[in-house]
Design an enzyme around this catalytic site. Structure first.
Site, PDB file in Angstrom:
ATOM      1  N   ASN A 141      45.934  11.284 -24.268  1.00  0.00           N
ATOM      2  CA  ASN A 141      46.914  12.451 -24.520  1.00  0.00           C
ATOM      3  C   ASN A 141      48.129  12.232 -23.569  1.00  0.00           C
ATOM      4  O   ASN A 141      48.668  13.335 -23.291  1.00  0.00           O
ATOM      5  CB  ASN A 141      45.890  13.656 -24.044  1.00  0.00           C
ATOM      6  CG  ASN A 141      44.907  13.857 -25.086  1.00  0.00           C
ATOM      7  OD1 ASN A 141      45.147  13.626 -26.335  1.00  0.00           O
ATOM      8  ND2 ASN A 141      43.772  14.282 -24.607  1.00  0.00           N
ATOM      9  N   HIS A 159      40.576  25.854 -28.980  1.00  0.00           N
ATOM     10  CA  HIS A 159      39.810  25.019 -27.971  1.00  0.00           C
ATOM     11  C   HIS A 159      38.561  25.555 -27.481  1.00  0.00           C
ATOM     12  O   HIS A 159      38.371  26.838 -27.032  1.00  0.00           O
ATOM     13  CB  HIS A 159      40.824  24.520 -26.829  1.00  0.00           C
ATOM     14  CG  HIS A 159      40.316  23.231 -26.033  1.00  0.00           C
ATOM     15  ND1 HIS A 159      39.774  23.537 -25.096  1.00  0.00           N
ATOM     16  CD2 HIS A 159      40.363  21.979 -26.285  1.00  0.00           C
ATOM     17  CE1 HIS A 159      39.447  22.241 -24.231  1.00  0.00           C
ATOM     18  NE2 HIS A 159      39.669  21.522 -25.285  1.00  0.00           N
ATOM     19  N   GLU A 188      46.980  28.649 -29.434  1.00  0.00           N
ATOM     20  CA  GLU A 188      47.466  27.296 -28.973  1.00  0.00           C
ATOM     21  C   GLU A 188      48.929  26.991 -29.376  1.00  0.00           C
ATOM     22  O   GLU A 188      49.252  27.822 -30.577  1.00  0.00           O
ATOM     23  CB  GLU A 188      46.340  26.159 -29.122  1.00  0.00           C
ATOM     24  CG  GLU A 188      45.148  26.403 -28.653  1.00  0.00           C
ATOM     25  CD  GLU A 188      44.406  24.999 -28.860  1.00  0.00           C
ATOM     26  OE1 GLU A 188      44.900  23.922 -29.057  1.00  0.00           O
ATOM     27  OE2 GLU A 188      43.104  25.218 -29.029  1.00  0.00           O
ATOM     28  N   SER A 233      44.834  20.576 -31.199  1.00  0.00           N
ATOM     29  CA  SER A 233      44.452  19.395 -30.473  1.00  0.00           C
ATOM     30  C   SER A 233      43.890  18.509 -31.499  1.00  0.00           C
ATOM     31  O   SER A 233      44.086  17.185 -31.548  1.00  0.00           O
ATOM     32  CB  SER A 233      43.284  19.430 -29.508  1.00  0.00           C
ATOM     33  OG  SER A 233      42.341  20.203 -29.706  1.00  0.00           O
ATOM     34  N   ASP A 244      47.679  29.022 -25.103  1.00  0.00           N
ATOM     35  CA  ASP A 244      47.475  27.593 -24.428  1.00  0.00           C
ATOM     36  C   ASP A 244      48.479  26.549 -24.952  1.00  0.00           C
ATOM     37  O   ASP A 244      47.696  26.063 -26.233  1.00  0.00           O
ATOM     38  CB  ASP A 244      45.908  27.427 -24.649  1.00  0.00           C
ATOM     39  CG  ASP A 244      45.345  26.079 -23.911  1.00  0.00           C
ATOM     40  OD1 ASP A 244      46.362  25.489 -23.912  1.00  0.00           O
ATOM     41  OD2 ASP A 244      44.127  25.953 -23.699  1.00  0.00           O
ATOM     42  N   HIS A 260      49.063  20.943 -25.509  1.00  0.00           N
ATOM     43  CA  HIS A 260      49.530  19.684 -26.124  1.00  0.00           C
ATOM     44  C   HIS A 260      51.008  20.024 -26.522  1.00  0.00           C
ATOM     45  O   HIS A 260      51.638  18.851 -26.982  1.00  0.00           O
ATOM     46  CB  HIS A 260      48.947  19.621 -27.463  1.00  0.00           C
ATOM     47  CG  HIS A 260      47.308  19.198 -27.333  1.00  0.00           C
ATOM     48  ND1 HIS A 260      46.981  17.797 -27.045  1.00  0.00           N
ATOM     49  CD2 HIS A 260      46.351  19.991 -27.331  1.00  0.00           C
ATOM     50  CE1 HIS A 260      45.499  17.931 -26.939  1.00  0.00           C
ATOM     51  NE2 HIS A 260      45.255  19.226 -26.917  1.00  0.00           N
ATOM     52  N   LYS A 310      47.895  15.994 -20.077  1.00  0.00           N
ATOM     53  CA  LYS A 310      48.421  15.482 -21.299  1.00  0.00           C
ATOM     54  C   LYS A 310      49.977  14.951 -21.123  1.00  0.00           C
ATOM     55  O   LYS A 310      49.977  13.969 -20.387  1.00  0.00           O
ATOM     56  CB  LYS A 310      48.295  16.516 -22.258  1.00  0.00           C
ATOM     57  CG  LYS A 310      46.561  16.428 -22.718  1.00  0.00           C
ATOM     58  CD  LYS A 310      45.933  17.730 -23.191  1.00  0.00           C
ATOM     59  CE  LYS A 310      44.678  17.612 -23.390  1.00  0.00           C
ATOM     60  NZ  LYS A 310      43.921  18.919 -23.506  1.00  0.00           N
TER      61      LYS A 310
HETATM   62  C1  LIG Z   1      42.630  19.627 -23.208  1.00  0.00           C
HETATM   63  C2  LIG Z   1      42.958  21.059 -23.341  1.00  0.00           C
HETATM   64  C3  LIG Z   1      42.136  22.030 -22.465  1.00  0.00           C
HETATM   65  C4  LIG Z   1      41.604  21.532 -21.156  1.00  0.00           C
HETATM   66  O1  LIG Z   1      42.236  20.970 -20.274  1.00  0.00           O
HETATM   67  P1  LIG Z   1      41.775  20.064 -18.963  1.00  0.00           P
HETATM   68  O2  LIG Z   1      42.906  20.240 -18.090  1.00  0.00           O
HETATM   69  O3  LIG Z   1      41.746  18.857 -19.679  1.00  0.00           O
HETATM   70  O4  LIG Z   1      40.511  20.840 -18.539  1.00  0.00           O
HETATM   71  C5  LIG Z   1      42.475  23.383 -22.640  1.00  0.00           C
HETATM   72  N1  LIG Z   1      42.957  23.736 -23.856  1.00  0.00           N
HETATM   73  C6  LIG Z   1      43.471  23.072 -24.701  1.00  0.00           C
HETATM   74  C7  LIG Z   1      44.213  23.302 -25.990  1.00  0.00           C
HETATM   75  C8  LIG Z   1      43.444  21.333 -24.612  1.00  0.00           C
HETATM   76  O5  LIG Z   1      43.684  20.717 -25.612  1.00  0.00           O
END
Ligand SMILES: *Cc1c(COP(=O)(O)O)cnc(C)c1O
Length: 353
Positions: free
Chosen positions: A17, A103, A145, A149, A174, A177, A206
């Site tokens: 990522n 997620h 999001e 993901s 969130d 990505h 990421k």
């Molecule tokens: C990867 C991810 C997370 C977790 O993030 P980390 O910093 O790896 O714990 C949270 N939300 C989404 C949408 C993700 O893709």
């Protein structure tokens, strides 16, 4: 990230990522090294005690300024940030309405909270509107999001924000990505769609190439979360040296569009070459390019064939994705060279015959 070595074997890497390749950037690495030399390897304590340094403050200020929020609060991971925010803000009688494909860190937190969890059809504002129209005694938090993901598609944030606002609810996005990778100057999915959610989560594992996360919000919310979040109070703060690395990564992200443009060129090259493959390539304009294989066994076999050819591509199976949609989750980065993409395409076409 372009390459990975596993058990002594080198592969071209299509499962990271690290979308901009910043995990390998000399300036980011040097900032972490210098930060450690000056401030030590770790924070030594919770931010509530003595773990909060000027590096934390500088990073929070720059993030808030960059994304147009009053405040930013750092967390050690995106998982922790989502748990913290939902755990603290969702109370009995409240309601969380989340995208079905949100997620695990969001859905887990929501289902463990005393609030009621409802899920709307993936990326469908009309489905959200229907759920919002049913009465609720408490407040409602809508959760989605920026870029998903496992499918790589983007949420229709403007329409979702409009529905949310109409009912006086709050929106949490969130953008794990999207941040760094999309939008003007890498400011992410919300900036791109001219949406400012009450709660924005950005993560640094990421596009930033490091790890950690931040909550962006208004001052009152930040004060509340800072004072009462158990995930902040009872947890060691991010190492100050990591803040230094993140400041360097942020500088790279803000500096210009070269890495984002290279990533876009790699995506276009891949999609053009993959169009004639016998598997369904999802309609994704992001770095995440899922190839739907269907059965678990077939996806695993293809992943192994690619590994034999020198390409590392992980197969993703249920329950992470819906049954019957086992897939290769191919991720492209700015660090890949045109030759890497051609090599992967050739291996895929060979495996198809
Ligand atoms: C990867 C991810 C997370 C977790 O993030 P980390 O910093 O790896 O714990 C949270 N939300 C989404 C949408 C993700 O893709």
């Amino acid at each position: 990230m372009r390459e990975i070595t596993l058990e002594g074997q080198r592969y071209r890497h299509f499962s990271s990522n690290d979308y901009l390749g910043l995990s390998q950037h000399p300036a980011v690495i040097a900032a972490w090294q210098q930060g450690a030399a000056e401030s030590g390897a770790g924070a030594g304590a919770s931010g509530h005690v003595t773990g909060y340094s000027r590096h934390h403050a500088q990073l929070e200020e720059q993030l808030a300024d960059w994304l147009g929020y009053s405040r930013a609060l750092l967390f050690i991971s995106g998982f922790a940030a989502n748990q913290a925010v939902i755990h603290l803000l969702a109370e009995k009688n409240d309601r969380i309405i989340a995208d079905k494909l949100a997620h695990a860190s969001l859905l887990d937190a929501a289902s463990h909270s005393p609030a009621t969890l409802r899920r709307f059809a993936h990326n469908q504002p009309a489905s959200l509107a229907k759920l919002l129209a049913t009465p609720c005694d408490g407040g409602t938090l809508v959760v989605t999001e920026g870029v998903f993901s496992m499918d790589g598609d983007s949420a229709p944030l403007a329409a979702i924000a409009a529905e949310t606002q109409r009912t006086g609810s709050w929106l949490l996005v969130d953008d794990a990505h999207g941040i760094g990778v999309t939008g003007a100057g890498g400011r992410g999915s919300c900036w791109q769609q001219q949406v400012k959610p009450e709660l924005l989560i950005v993560t640094f594992g990421k596009g930033f190439g490091v790890s950690g996360a931040a909550l962006l919000c208004d001052a009152a919310t930040a004060d509340y979360v800072e004072q009462f979040s158990r995930h902040l109070i009872y947890s060691t703060a991010m190492p100050p040296a990591q803040c230094c690395a993140l400041l360097a990564a942020l500088q790279q992200i803000r500096q210009g569009d070269e890495r984002r443009e290279r990533l876009q060129a790699n995506i276009a090259q891949f999609r053009a070459g993959a169009a004639t493959l016998p598997w369904q390539l999802l309609a994704s304009g992001s770095a995440i390019q899922p190839l739907i294989i269907g059965e678990n066994h077939a996806a695993l076999t293809l992943s192994q064939q690619l590994a034999q050819a020198g390409c590392w591509v992980s197969a993703i199976r249920p329950p992470t994705v819906p049954p019957g949609t086992a897939r290769l989750r191919i991720t492209l980065t700015a660090a890949h060279q045109p030759d890497d993409i051609d090599y992967l395409l050739e291996a895929l076409h060979d495996a198809a015959h």
